[in-house]
Design an enzyme around this catalytic site. Sequence first.
Site, PDB file in Angstrom:
ATOM      1  N   PRO A 150     -49.478  55.254   8.093  1.00  0.00           N
ATOM      2  CA  PRO A 150     -49.908  55.209   6.683  1.00  0.00           C
ATOM      3  C   PRO A 150     -48.888  54.521   5.781  1.00  0.00           C
ATOM      4  O   PRO A 150     -49.241  53.672   4.949  1.00  0.00           O
ATOM      5  CB  PRO A 150     -50.078  56.685   6.323  1.00  0.00           C
ATOM      6  N   TYR A 151     -47.621  54.882   5.946  1.00  0.00           N
ATOM      7  CA  TYR A 151     -46.563  54.324   5.103  1.00  0.00           C
ATOM      8  C   TYR A 151     -46.318  52.857   5.414  1.00  0.00           C
ATOM      9  O   TYR A 151     -46.254  52.011   4.504  1.00  0.00           O
ATOM     10  CB  TYR A 151     -45.285  55.134   5.320  1.00  0.00           C
ATOM     11  N   ALA A 152     -46.215  52.533   6.702  1.00  0.00           N
ATOM     12  CA  ALA A 152     -45.938  51.150   7.087  1.00  0.00           C
ATOM     13  C   ALA A 152     -47.060  50.218   6.646  1.00  0.00           C
ATOM     14  O   ALA A 152     -46.812  49.065   6.278  1.00  0.00           O
ATOM     15  CB  ALA A 152     -45.731  51.054   8.597  1.00  0.00           C
ATOM     16  N   THR A 154     -48.814  50.421   3.921  1.00  0.00           N
ATOM     17  CA  THR A 154     -48.628  50.078   2.507  1.00  0.00           C
ATOM     18  C   THR A 154     -47.508  49.063   2.340  1.00  0.00           C
ATOM     19  O   THR A 154     -47.581  48.183   1.471  1.00  0.00           O
ATOM     20  CB  THR A 154     -48.320  51.318   1.645  1.00  0.00           C
ATOM     21  N   LYS A 155     -46.478  49.177   3.159  1.00  0.00           N
ATOM     22  CA  LYS A 155     -45.359  48.254   3.029  1.00  0.00           C
ATOM     23  C   LYS A 155     -45.690  46.873   3.614  1.00  0.00           C
ATOM     24  O   LYS A 155     -45.129  45.865   3.181  1.00  0.00           O
ATOM     25  CB  LYS A 155     -44.112  48.844   3.682  1.00  0.00           C
TER      26      LYS A 155
END
Length: 242
Positions: A150-152, A154-155
């Site tokens: 999820p985080y990666a 967005t990045k």
Amino acid sequence: MSKRVAIVTGGSRGIGRESAERLGRDGFAVVVNYAGNETEAKAAVDAITGAGGEAIAVRADVAEVDQVTALFDAAETAFGGVDVVVHAAGTMYLAPVVDIDFDALDRMHRTNIRGTFVVGQQAARRIREGGAIITFSTSMLGIRMPSYAPYAATKGAVEAITMILAKELRGRDITVNTVAPGPTATALYLDGKDEETIAAAAKAAPLERLGLPEDVSEVIAFLAGPSRWINGQVIRVNGGVV
């Protein structure tokens, strides 16, 4: 031109705060943006002014156009313009794909992706010639650890926005780059991790330690100041972990 001016979003803690204080030491007037923690933002301002620099704190949700517009207005009113934007504000939600909470995912998308568009738009409109825009990605795009999807994701979007914005600003003498830290000893990274996980992360890099906020702020200072020929790049600041 008046003194060079930097806006640092997410400047009240972690890498954002260290970057704000470093730019203050380098002679920038600094606008410390924060989302909610006024006490920490004031402490960042006090650290900068206590060392002889100039700084103000301005509250703004980076995903809200009106609030970010007001943030840039405040910088121009206080210091005469904007030369550097360090967009460090972000949030992290971790979960295996099979267990994703979509409400949490949407909240992270709002801050990390929409926030980058909102801040990037104002920066593109208002930064002076010779300026710099610096966003934040993550080395987890290369490390690919479970639960970081999820985080990666967005990045990955932040990297795409940044690289394309660099080309859209052709002819303006404004550099646009993204910094991608690896595991760094900040509250954002350490929160919820046990000692075994942290120790394993520290061993992953050949230098055998976690990164420190000041390791990253050195790169921020370089991109904000003397560097004028690095543009449209992703700079992995991770001690060689990937």
